[in-house]
Design an enzyme around this catalytic site. Structure first.
Site, short mmCIF file in Angstrom:
data_model
loop_
_atom_site.label_atom_id
_atom_site.label_comp_id
_atom_site.label_asym_id
_atom_site.label_seq_id
_atom_site.Cartn_x
_atom_site.Cartn_y
_atom_site.Cartn_z
N HIS A 157 -10.11 38.19 29.66
CA HIS A 157 -10.00 38.51 27.81
C HIS A 157 -8.92 38.11 26.65
O HIS A 157 -9.31 37.51 25.93
CB HIS A 157 -9.74 40.22 27.42
CG HIS A 157 -11.06 40.36 28.53
ND1 HIS A 157 -12.45 40.82 27.59
CD2 HIS A 157 -11.28 40.65 29.16
CE1 HIS A 157 -13.26 41.32 28.65
NE2 HIS A 157 -12.52 40.89 29.38
N ASP A 365 -4.97 34.72 19.44
CA ASP A 365 -5.86 35.44 20.43
C ASP A 365 -6.98 35.07 21.46
O ASP A 365 -7.51 33.84 21.39
CB ASP A 365 -6.62 35.62 19.40
CG ASP A 365 -6.98 37.92 19.24
OD1 ASP A 365 -6.90 38.26 20.44
OD2 ASP A 365 -7.27 38.63 18.41
P1 ADQ Z 1 -7.89 42.96 21.80
O1 ADQ Z 1 -6.65 42.95 21.18
O2 ADQ Z 1 -7.82 44.53 21.63
O3 ADQ Z 1 -8.65 42.74 22.25
P2 ADQ Z 1 -10.36 42.75 19.76
O4 ADQ Z 1 -11.15 41.58 19.85
O5 ADQ Z 1 -9.86 42.41 17.74
O6 ADQ Z 1 -8.19 42.67 20.00
O7 ADQ Z 1 -10.90 44.11 19.80
C1 ADQ Z 1 -10.93 45.67 18.93
C2 ADQ Z 1 -11.77 46.40 19.35
O8 ADQ Z 1 -11.15 47.07 19.15
C3 ADQ Z 1 -12.85 46.40 17.90
O9 ADQ Z 1 -14.41 46.25 18.57
C4 ADQ Z 1 -12.53 46.87 17.56
O10 ADQ Z 1 -13.59 47.28 16.32
C5 ADQ Z 1 -11.77 47.58 17.64
N1 ADQ Z 1 -10.46 48.64 16.79
C6 ADQ Z 1 -9.53 47.70 16.07
N2 ADQ Z 1 -8.61 48.12 15.88
C7 ADQ Z 1 -9.09 49.33 15.50
C8 ADQ Z 1 -8.64 50.58 14.47
N3 ADQ Z 1 -8.28 50.60 13.95
N4 ADQ Z 1 -9.81 51.63 14.55
C9 ADQ Z 1 -10.89 51.59 15.28
N5 ADQ Z 1 -11.47 50.73 16.30
C10 ADQ Z 1 -10.16 49.85 16.45
C11 ADQ Z 1 -8.53 42.14 23.79
C12 ADQ Z 1 -8.33 40.43 23.53
C13 ADQ Z 1 -9.24 39.59 22.26
C14 ADQ Z 1 -10.56 39.62 23.16
C15 ADQ Z 1 -11.16 41.25 24.11
C16 ADQ Z 1 -12.31 41.10 24.22
O11 ADQ Z 1 -7.16 40.59 23.12
O12 ADQ Z 1 -8.83 38.62 22.24
O13 ADQ Z 1 -11.75 39.47 21.86
O14 ADQ Z 1 -9.88 42.09 24.15
O15 ADQ Z 1 -12.39 40.40 25.28
#
Ligand code: ADQ
Length: 457
Positions: A157, A365
Site C-alpha cells: 500500500h 504517499d
Molecule cells: P493511509 O496512510 O492511512 O493509508 P489514506 O489513503 O489517505 O492514508 O487513507 C486514509 C483513510 O482513512 C481514508 O479512507 C480516510 O477517509 C480515512 N481517514 C483519514 N483521516 C480520517 C479522520 N480524521 N476521520 C475519519 N476517517 C479518516 C495507506 C497508504 C496510502 C494508501 C492506503 C490504501 O499510506 O497511501 O492510499 O493505505 O492503499
C-alpha cells in the site's frame, strides 16, 4: 472457486450490518464477502508471551476472522520498531527519520514466522493467499518454508522507493530475497513497480523474464503489477448527499467562514502537515484579501503515538497552529482549525462536499484515498478543487487536480488562491476528467485485477 485468505497486520473491526470503512478494509471486505474466506492478522492484544495459536475471532456472514496476540517484545520490535520506525520512513523517502536496529529486524522476522506458523494449519491446498502491506514482506518466505505451494500475492500500500533509498536499510538484501517468495507483488504506481524491478535487476542478479513484469531471482519467478487502489465512487457521493448528514455539515459551515479549505490525514510526518501549515501561513501573508473569508480546517487524528517521531510532529503542529492563529486571527475570525480526532464517514463525506478546496499534500504517499474520496464527494455542478501533491500515488491518475510540490510553500499558497478563484466551468472540467479515471480504476477493479492476476497461470 478457491477460497480467499487475506492476511494483514490487523483485521478490521467489522460487525454485521455496519457501514464499510475506508481503504484497505473496504476493499478486502468486498472481496471476502463475494466469495467467502478467511482474514488473518494480529488481534491488537499484547500478552505476556506470543503463541502461534490462532483464535477464532468471529464469523461475519461467510467471512471468518482469525487472530494471534503479540507479546510486548514482539510488538516493540516488529510493529513499533522495524515496521514503523525503520521501514515506514524509508519507504516514504524519509531516510533521516529511519532508525535501524538488528534486534528489531530479528523481531520483525520472528513475527512474520509467527504469522506463518499460525496460518499454515488454517490454509487449504487450493486457497489463494493475499497478503497486505509492509508489515509482512517476509510472510510468504515463512509459508514456503512450511511447504505451502499455494498462490501467494503481496500488495504494497505504501510507495517502494528507488533502490539507493531502500538500500539504506542494512537488512535490505534479506527483505528483497524474502519478497521473491511471493508469486505476485503488486504496487500502487508504475514508479514503485519499476523501483522494485530495478533493485532485482541491478542488485540481486535478477533476470527479466519473457512474461511482462516478471523477473527471475533467487531461483523463483516473481511477477509484478500495478494496481492503483480506488474508492466506491457512488457510495461516497451518496454518503456526501444524505440529507440528514448534509444538514449537519451545513450547520458546521455556518460556523465557518465563506470559504473552506479542508485537509484530512492521519497525523503522520509523511503527510506533509508541517509544510502545509507553513504554506497556509504564506497564503495568509500574501493574499490579505482572503482574511476574514477563509478557514483552513485540518483534521488529523493521532496515529502511532507511542513512537517518538510521531510525538514530535504532534507537538510541532500544535505549536504552529497556535502561532499562526496568534499572528492572523481577529476577534471574529480564526483562520486555522486543527482537530486531533477522527470522524465517522457520514460526517466526513458531507464535509468534503462543503469544502471549496481540499489540500492533499503528502511528501510521499502510496496512493492517498482522501484525494479520491474528496473528488467523489463533490456535487458535479458545483465541484470543489483538489490541490494534490505530485508525490502522492493518486497524482499519477488525478492529473486534472492542481498539482503542487509539497516542498514549495509559495507554489502551494498560489494554488490555494487559484483554487478559491477558479471559474465553475474549469472546476467542472477538471472534476469530470478525474471522475472518469476514478470510475475506471475503482475499488472493485483494484480487487478484481489483483485477484485475477494472482490466479492466472
Ligand atoms: P493511509 O496512510 O492511512 O493509508 P489514506 O489513503 O489517505 O492514508 O487513507 C486514509 C483513510 O482513512 C481514508 O479512507 C480516510 O477517509 C480515512 N481517514 C483519514 N483521516 C480520517 C479522520 N480524521 N476521520 C475519519 N476517517 C479518516 C495507506 C497508504 C496510502 C494508501 C492506503 C490504501 O499510506 O497511501 O492510499 O493505505 O492503499
Amino acid at each position: 472457486m478457491s477460497r480467499l485468505v487475506v492476511v494483514s497486520n490487523r483485521v478490521a473491526p467489522i460487525q454485521e450490518g455496519e457501514a464499510t470503512a475506508g481503504g484497505l478494509a473496504a476493499g478486502v471486505l468486498d472481496a471476502l464477502k463475494q466469495k467467502g474466506g478467511l482474514w488473518f492478522g494480529w488481534s491488537g492484544e499484547i500478552t505476556a508471551t506470543s503463541e502461534a495459536k490462532p483464535s477464532l475471532e468471529r464469523s461475519v456472514g461467510q467471512i471468518t476472522l482469525f487472530t494471534v496476540d503479540l507479546s510486548r517484545k514482539d510488538y516493540d520490535e516488529y510493529y513499533r520498531g522495524f515496521a514503523n520506525d525503520t521501514l515506514w520512513p524509508v519507504l516514504h523517502y524519509q531516510i533521516g527519520l529511519g532508525h535501524f536496529e538488528w534486534t528489531e529486524f530479528e523481531g520483525y522476522r520472528r513475527v512474520n514466522e509467527l504469522f506463518a506458523e499460525s496460518l499454515t494449519p488454517l490454509v487449504r491446498a487450493d486457497d489463494l493467499i493475499w497478503v497486505h502491506d509492509y508489515h509482512l514482506l517476509c510472510l510468504a518466505d515463512g509459508l514456503r518454508a512450511r511447504g505451502l505451494t499455494n498462490r501467494i500475492g503481496l500488495f504494497l500500500h505504501t510507495p517502494f522507493p528507488a533502490p539507493g533509498v531502500f538500500m539504506t536499510i542494512p537488512s535490505h538484501a534479506d527483505l528483497i530475497k524474502a519478497m521473491c517468495a511471493y508469486d505476485l507483488v503488486g504496487f500502487q504506481t508504475e514508479i514503485d513497480r519499476t523501483a522494485f524491478v530495478d533493485y532485482l535487476l541491478r542488485h540481486a542478479d535478477g533476470v527479466a523474464s519473457d512474461t511482462v513484469g516478471a523477473v527471475s531471482a533467487f531461483g523463483r519467478l516473481v511477477r509484478t503489477g500495478v494496481y492503483p487502489i480506488g474508492v466506491h465512487v457512488d457510495e461516497v457521493r451518496a454518503q456526501a448527499e444524505t440529507p440528514v448528514n448534509r444538514r449537519q455539515a451545513t450547520r458546521m459551515r455556518a460556523n465557518l467562514m465563506e470559504r473552506l479549505i479542508l485537509s484530512v490525514d492521519r497525523l503522520d510526518y509523511s503527510k506533509g502537515l508541517r509544510q502545509r501549515f507553513a504554506a497556509f501561513e504564506r497564503f495568509l501573508a500574501e493574499y490579505p484579501a482572503q482574511h476574514g473569508l477563509v478557514t483552513f480546517m485540518q483534521i488529523a487524528p493521532p496515529s502511532r503515538s507511542d513512537i517518538e517521531t510521531y510525538q514530535r510532529i504532534r507537538r510541532e503542529l500544535e505549536g504552529e497552529a497556535g502561532r499562526i492563529n496568534g499572528r492572523f486571527a481577529e476577534v471574529d475570525w480564526v483562520p486555522l482549525r486543527y482537530l486531533n480526532r477522527s470522524f465517522p464517514r457520514n460526517v466526513l463525506m458531507p464535509l468534503y462536499a462543503e469544502a471549496q478546496a481540499c489540500l492533499v499534500t503528502p511528501l510521499r504517499d502510496g496512493m492517498n484515498l482522501v484525494a479520491k474520496e474528496y473528488v467523489a464527494a463533490q456535487d458535479p455542478d458545483e465541484p470543489g478543487v483538489l490541490i494534490l501533491s505530485e508525490f502522492a500515488g493518486a497524482a499519477r491518475e488525478l492529473d486534472a487536480a492542481l498539482l503542487v510540490n509539497p516542498y514549495d510553500e509559495a507554489g502551494m499558497a498560489r494554488a490555494m488562491d487559484q483554487a478559491l478563484s477558479m471559474r465553475v466551468e474549469e472546476r467542472q472540467e477538471r472534476h469530470q476528467a478525474m471522475m472518469k479515471i476514478m470510475r475506471t480504476n475503482s475499488l472493485e477493479q483494484w480487487r478484481d485485477r489483483f485477484e485475477a492476476d494472482l490466479r492466472a497461470e
